[in-house]
Design a protein around this motif. Structure first.
Motif, PDB file in Angstrom:
ATOM      1  N   LEU A  89      41.204 -12.428  71.682  1.00  0.00           N
ATOM      2  CA  LEU A  89      41.063 -10.999  71.910  1.00  0.00           C
ATOM      3  C   LEU A  89      39.869 -10.467  71.126  1.00  0.00           C
ATOM      4  CD1 LEU A  89      42.637  -8.924  73.570  1.00  0.00           C
ATOM      5  CD2 LEU A  89      44.023  -8.454  71.547  1.00  0.00           C
ATOM      6  N   LEU A  90      38.956  -9.800  71.822  1.00  0.00           N
ATOM      7  CA  LEU A  90      37.729  -9.295  71.214  1.00  0.00           C
ATOM      8  C   LEU A  90      37.702  -7.773  71.232  1.00  0.00           C
ATOM      9  CD1 LEU A  90      35.168 -11.588  73.100  1.00  0.00           C
ATOM     10  CD2 LEU A  90      36.349 -12.095  70.944  1.00  0.00           C
ATOM     11  N   GLU A  91      37.025  -7.207  70.260  1.00  0.00           N
ATOM     12  CA  GLU A  91      36.755  -5.774  70.276  1.00  0.00           C
ATOM     13  C   GLU A  91      35.521  -5.528  71.145  1.00  0.00           C
ATOM     14  OE1 GLU A  91      38.337  -3.205  69.084  1.00  0.00           O
ATOM     15  OE2 GLU A  91      39.928  -4.335  68.046  1.00  0.00           O
ATOM     16  N   PRO A  92      35.536  -4.529  72.028  1.00  0.00           N
ATOM     17  CA  PRO A  92      34.359  -4.276  72.881  1.00  0.00           C
ATOM     18  C   PRO A  92      33.178  -3.766  72.070  1.00  0.00           C
ATOM     19  CG  PRO A  92      35.999  -2.542  73.155  1.00  0.00           C
ATOM     20  CD  PRO A  92      36.640  -3.595  72.298  1.00  0.00           C
ATOM     21  N   LEU A  93      31.984  -4.156  72.491  1.00  0.00           N
ATOM     22  CA  LEU A  93      30.780  -3.669  71.826  1.00  0.00           C
ATOM     23  C   LEU A  93      30.662  -2.160  71.983  1.00  0.00           C
ATOM     24  CD1 LEU A  93      28.183  -6.389  72.918  1.00  0.00           C
ATOM     25  CD2 LEU A  93      29.331  -6.172  70.712  1.00  0.00           C
ATOM     26  N   GLN A  94      30.924  -1.671  73.206  1.00  0.00           N
ATOM     27  CA  GLN A  94      30.919  -0.240  73.497  1.00  0.00           C
ATOM     28  C   GLN A  94      32.145   0.074  74.343  1.00  0.00           C
ATOM     29  OE1 GLN A  94      27.139   0.666  75.388  1.00  0.00           O
ATOM     30  NE2 GLN A  94      26.210   1.130  73.408  1.00  0.00           N
ATOM     31  N   ALA A  95      32.986   0.962  73.849  1.00  0.00           N
ATOM     32  CA  ALA A  95      34.244   1.266  74.534  1.00  0.00           C
ATOM     33  C   ALA A  95      34.008   1.792  75.946  1.00  0.00           C
ATOM     34  CB  ALA A  95      35.046   2.281  73.717  1.00  0.00           C
ATOM     35  N   GLU A  96      32.957   2.569  76.133  1.00  0.00           N
ATOM     36  CA  GLU A  96      32.739   3.185  77.444  1.00  0.00           C
ATOM     37  C   GLU A  96      32.413   2.163  78.526  1.00  0.00           C
ATOM     38  OE1 GLU A  96      28.018   4.432  77.269  1.00  0.00           O
ATOM     39  OE2 GLU A  96      29.532   5.943  76.786  1.00  0.00           O
TER      40      GLU A  96
END
Length: 389
Positions: free
Chosen positions: A358-365
């Motif tokens: 599971l990764l955190e998105p670089l940019q949420a949008e």
């Protein structure tokens, strides 16, 4: 039509399995204790990166009556015990290769004691202590990947050379060359990494939006083609998933992949992709992500963990795994089918109940879903702001 012309079963592409898993090696030609020690060495080296499994047989009751453990002695067919630090299943029935494949479906590497079981590939130890035994197993040497010379051996036995005409092309090392043996397995696993295909989900009904989301134009072309072009930067092959009746409207410069698991939404599209190429990994993106960009896809691919069932992003909307921008590994295919058999068709439920990365998105949008006209207006505002800035 004659009986000879009749085909009883549909022809579909089968996953590349051996007796237990996709990547399996039987180690044979040396005593079982040496095989176990060698397997331990390889597993310890590979386990930090790959899920390893081992197959063997017990000699404990070879010459006497077997006393069944626990409730099996009372007639139970299966017993599960939570051993706190590990989990144990005891079965009182035979297993065939189809059941073994289900049990080992998430293993990346399966090492097999070849003195008792066979595997699709073999590692042959040239050891005088088991010379006669090896001679009896020549018929099993149909895909030898490595020769290992024991301390008392100087060369591959003559009878092995005769049985394997191209034996000289097979790499050879000594049993004491631990580093070379580990390097061999690491290189094999690197070569076995599944290729990555792309799949644009464009077969939805778009009821909430009121128009086909795949055909909406945000970037100078229809979104399904824009997403496919993004995927072409990071994938070997790219397909546009659609309903069968949509196939004719897909631009011929793109490859359409109509659903063969129908009526299941995105779940059926993913299964249809695996049915087409079960040994590929699939980077799946929905066509309702108009702010998706190359950086987001490249970050996902760069951090792909092929040992997991899937690699995906945390949804900025609810904190759960985002199933519609996910790399689904080949090992997820039987998992998805198993959930379907239990009546579930939610990709997110599969992710939440499987071992994933599971990764955190670089940019949420970039993960914003545009499902309604209100969402569409929001996307237009964001794109306008980007153009202005």
């Amino acid at each position: 039509m004659t009986l000879k012309d009749h085909k009883k079963h549909s022809l579909i592409t089968r996953p590349s399995f051996g007796n237990f898993g996709r990547n399996e090696w039987a180690i044979l030609g040396t005593p079982c204790g040496t095989i176990k020690a060698l397997a331990d060495t390889v597993i310890q080296a590979l386990a930090p990166k790959y899920k390893c499994a081992y197959v063997d047989a017990s000699h404990a009751h070879a010459d006497g009556e077997t006393t069944l453990p626990g409730r099996l002695a009372s007639g139970a067919e299966m017993e599960y015990t939570d051993q706190i630090h590990y989990h144990q299943f005891d079965l009182n029935r035979e297993l065939n290769q189809f059941q073994f494949r289900q049990l080992f479906q998430e293993a990346d590497v399966v090492l097999v004691n070849g003195n008792h079981q066979q595997a699709r590939a073999q590692v042959v130890v040239i050891d005088n202590a088991k010379k006669a035994s090896l001679q009896k197993r020549l018929s099993q040497l149909d895909n030898v990947a490595l020769f290992i010379l024991a301390d008392d051996a100087e060369e591959v036995f003559d009878f092995v050379q005769k049985a394997i005409p191209a034996w000289q092309a097979i790499p050879t090392c000594r049993l004491s060359d631990t580093d070379k043996i580990i390097t061999f397995f690491r290189e094999q696993m690197q070569r076995a990494k599944p290729k990555l295909n792309g799949l644009v989900l464009a077969g939805g009904q778009s009821i909430r939006m009121g128009q086909d989301k795949g055909a909406m134009n945000w970037h100078g072309k229809e979104q399904r083609y824009y997403a496919a072009d993004l995927l072409k930067e990071v994938c070997e092959e790219v397909f546009i998933s659609c309903r069968p009746e949509q196939q004719a409207e897909i631009d011929s410069t793109y490859t359409a992949l109509p659903d063969t698991f129908t009526g299941l939404g995105p779940y059926g599209a993913i299964l249809s992709a695996f049915r087409e190429q079960p040994d590929a990994a699939w980077l799946v993106v929905a066509c309702d992500m108009p702010l998706l960009d190359s950086a987001t896809l490249q970050h996902l691919v760069k951090n792909r963990n092929s040992s997991s069932v899937a690699t995906t992003y945390v949804s900025p909307h609810d904190g759960f795994p985002e199933p519609l921008i996910t790399i689904w590994e080949p090992k997820s295919y039987p998992v998805l089918l198993a959930f379907l058999a239990q009546g579930y068709t939610c990709p997110r439920k599969v992710l939440r109940n499987s071992v994933i990365s599971l990764l955190e998105p670089l940019q949420a949008e970039a993960l914003l879903n545009a499902n309604t006209p209100e969402d569409s207006e929001k996307v237009k505002e964001i794109l306008q702001q980007k153009t202005t800035s």
